[in-house]
Motif scaffolding. Structure first.
Motif: not given
Length: 130
Positions: A1-17
């Motif tokens: 689950m931690s991997r999914t959470i972290f990668l989702t955070g990365v995705l949302f961060g990339v989209l925010a930029v």
């Protein structure tokens, strides 16, 4: 689950930029000042919560099964809050009236608040258990 959470955070961060750059360079001549500020608010909250997901994904203080609720609340909150703001801010440039989705924004905000509360509660409980 931690991997999914972290990668989702990365995705949302990339989209925010990407969305932040699009707002600053692609929408600055199309949107009025208030609409552009509204769009930027969505980007800012999305990035804050992307960072939160990165932290949540890396913490070992909270057991995996207890991270899920916080993750779901934050991820859904980002989608409902920030993305509804993007649509509302650009409403004048579309043929569809996104104002019908206006009530979704506070629901997203509530989910973000509940995610923070869940995180605080889980960390608090983790200190009691050790």
């Amino acid at each position: 689950m931690s991997r999914t959470i972290f990668l989702t955070g990365v995705l949302f961060g990339v989209l925010a930029v990407i969305l932040g750059a699009f707002g600053a360079h692609g929408l600055e001549k199309v949107l009025d000042r208030d609409a552009l500020e509204t769009f930027e608010t969505g980007v800012r909250y999305q990035m804050y919560h992307a960072f939160l997901l990165l932290i949540l994904g890396q913490t070992t203080r909270i057991p995996e099964q207890r991270k899920k609720w916080t993750f779901y609340a934050i991820a859904l909150g980002i989608v409902l809050f920030s993305f509804s703001i993007y649509f509302l801010a650009t409403n004048a440039q579309t043929t569809f009236d996104f104002r019908v989705f206006g009530p979704v924004t506070p629901i997203g905000g509530l989910l973000l608040i509940l995610g923070w509360i869940a995180l605080g509660y889980q960390v608090y409980k983790s200190f009691e258990e050790k």
